[in-house]
Design an enzyme around this catalytic site. Structure first.
Site, PDB file in Angstrom:
ATOM      1  N   HIS A  42      30.274   2.900  -4.563  1.00 49.01           N
ATOM      2  CA  HIS A  42      29.398   3.846  -5.214  1.00 49.01           C
ATOM      3  C   HIS A  42      27.900   3.167  -4.770  1.00 49.01           C
ATOM      4  O   HIS A  42      27.642   2.017  -4.763  1.00 49.01           O
ATOM      5  CB  HIS A  42      29.565   3.948  -6.499  1.00 49.01           C
ATOM      6  CG  HIS A  42      28.871   5.384  -7.242  1.00 49.01           C
ATOM      7  ND1 HIS A  42      27.502   5.255  -7.431  1.00 49.01           N
ATOM      8  CD2 HIS A  42      29.304   6.194  -7.567  1.00 49.01           C
ATOM      9  CE1 HIS A  42      27.227   6.520  -7.685  1.00 49.01           C
ATOM     10  NE2 HIS A  42      28.257   7.061  -7.912  1.00 49.01           N
ATOM     11  N   ASP A  69      36.085   9.780  -8.695  1.00 47.73           N
ATOM     12  CA  ASP A  69      37.011  10.420  -7.897  1.00 47.73           C
ATOM     13  C   ASP A  69      38.406   9.718  -7.783  1.00 47.73           C
ATOM     14  O   ASP A  69      39.382  10.241  -7.556  1.00 47.73           O
ATOM     15  CB  ASP A  69      36.783  10.538  -6.544  1.00 47.73           C
ATOM     16  CG  ASP A  69      35.420  11.527  -6.565  1.00 47.73           C
ATOM     17  OD1 ASP A  69      34.107  10.987  -5.986  1.00 47.73           O
ATOM     18  OD2 ASP A  69      35.477  12.666  -7.095  1.00 47.73           O
TER      19      ASP A  69
END
Ligand code: SDX
Length: 428
Positions: A306, A363
């Protein structure tokens, strides 16, 4: 004034340091080019703030996520999705009266103009649901033109925002029905946000669907966890496109397109495809980890890493725990979650991932829960878009509420040819 000093050749210039409410600091370079004739270059905007915002706070090192100051953990446990949507757009949790009016508007605007159904006839059943979603959201601007509001404090804006939040659900469900050749199911006025979506998705003339409260809650939690995430790629797109003063529908369409990318909102679909590949090809966890580290390998550990979180993405932690709880409740067995947890365990012990601070992101587990609910894999990113819509609307409104609104227009460093002139084809 807290300041930063830039010295370049014979010039020394001071720039003000601005500090946010959580102590984040930035150099205000609004006068940089005028004062130094220099610009900054920051490919991917890794070090560049595009705005100030009071909507969402993320501390990537501590794994903190708050919507309007409220921790995501509390909202995921206690709030409804419509409460969170209201909180993001208007700044506070709704009073009972405000909630009733908001819910009423969601219900009253859950259908779309009947003529819009004809658009679906133009899509082949194999059309990706994201392509249909983008087309239909933009088509709303054809039928609901009176809401090209410029007054973002008006009741017209409130109705437009609520109707878009409501209709995106209907469009998504209709696109699913179109893809499986079933008649679409109209929304019901006595169902709440998530259960109405599930009803429109899974009810049919021969198989009545009654939303299970636990499944409805699981979907609400998923939508809440996706509701906003400050200046991510797609929301930044909504702001940039919206800064040209185009209407909300067109701005949101641009954001949904950006969200579709496999490095962004499309990752949830890629995670399931990755886990299924591991299961079907009987790949070992070790093989996957090594491939993920190999720059020459096309295998990527989707759902990991991320730009902001250099610690655990709090949403991923909530989803992982939620999956385990609800799977137990329904005695639901999905080998993919076992593969996912083994992958996570191996990656978090591997130096490559540790050095790069790569953790599971939102996700990584979201697709496994969507599967349990019965959402088809190619609709996972549509679900992300439905969840993210309140945040996109909130950020778009916040930008329009800030004065003066500046159209977004980044600069560049030119690296092309020096001056040259046209030459006729026979002399090239
Ligand atoms: C979302 O911004 C947001 O807030 C997004 C989001 C939201 O709510 O809106 O949180 C939603 O988009 C989550 C991210 C979903 N995408 C994925 O899961 C795709 C896989 N992840 C990566 O592609 C990547 O981690 C990104 C895109 C998420 C972040 O990319 P960055 O910040 O540009 O980091 P990078 O690509 O420069 O990676 C840094 C290093 C590189 O290695 P080196 O060149 O330093 O050797 O980490 C490696 C990368 O190769 N790396 C990975 C990896 N992610 C990063 N290596 C293997 N597998 C991965 N998943």
């Amino acid at each position: 004034m807290d300041k930063a000093t830039l010295t370049y050749k014979d010039r020394t210039v001071d720039f003000q340091i601005i500090e946010g409410s959580e102590g984040e600091k930035a150099i205000d370079i609004n006068s940089l080019r005028q004062a130094t004739n220099l610009i900054t270059l920051d490919v991917g905007f890794q070090n560049t703030g595009s705005c100030t915002s009071a909507i969402t706070y993320i501390d990537g090192d501590k794994g903190i996520l708050r919507y309007r100051g409220i921790p995501i953990e509390e909202l995921a446990e206690k709030a409804s999705f419509s409460e969170v949507a209201y909180l993001l757009i208007y700044g506070n949790l709704p009073t009972r009266e405000q909630q009733n009016l908001f819910s009423q508007r969601l219900t009253q605007n859950s259908m779309m103009h009947e003529e819009m159904l004809r658009f679906f006839d133009g899509f082949p059943p194999t059309a990706h649901p994201m392509a249909m979603l983008v087309t239909m959201v933009n088509a709303l601007s054809v039928y609901y033109t009176d809401y090209y509001v410029q007054d973002f404090q008006s009741e017209n804006f409130d109705i437009m925002a609520a109707s878009l939040l409501s209709r995106i659900r209907t469009i998504a469900a209709y696109s699913y029905k179109h893809s499986i050749g079933q008649p679409h199911v109209y929304p019901k006025r006595d169902l709440k946000y998530a259960s109405n979506f599930l009803y429109m998705m899974f009810d049919s003339p021969i198989n009545p669907y009654i939303p299970d409260p636990d499944i409805e809650r699981a979907l609400s939690v998923l939508l809440i966890l996706h509701a906003d995430h400050e200046q991510n790629c797609s929301t930044s797109t909504v702001r940039l496109v919206g800064s040209s003063m185009v209407n909300l529908y067109a701005s949101i369409c641009a954001g949904i397109c950006a969200l579709w990318g496999p490095l962004h909102g499309g990752a949830n679909q890629k995670v399931i495809e990755m886990l299924e590949e591991i299961k079907n090809d009987n790949l070992s966890i070790k093989q996957c980890i090594e491939s993920a580290k190999d720059k020459n390998s096309k295998f990527r550990l989707f759902g990991f890493g991320h730009r902001i979180y250099k610690n655990y993405d709090p949403r991923s932690l909530i989803l992982k725990n939620y999956c385990q709880t609800i799977f137990k409740k329904f005695n639901y067995d999905d080998t993919l979650i076992n593969i996912a947890m083994e992958l996570e365990e191996a990656a978090l012990k591997d130096d490559f991932f540790i050095e790069r601070k790569l953790y599971p992101n939102v996700d990584f587990y979201s697709g496994i829960l969507y599967r349990m609910i019965g959402i088809p894999t190619n609709m996972f990113t549509v679900m992300f878009a439905i969840g993210r819509l309140p945040g996109m609307i909130a950020q778009w409104k916040e930008m329009h509420d800030s004065v003066p609104l500046k159209i977004g227009r980044p600069r560049q460093i030119y690296t092309g040819s020096a001056l040259r002139h046209y030459i006729p084809p026979d002399e090239r």
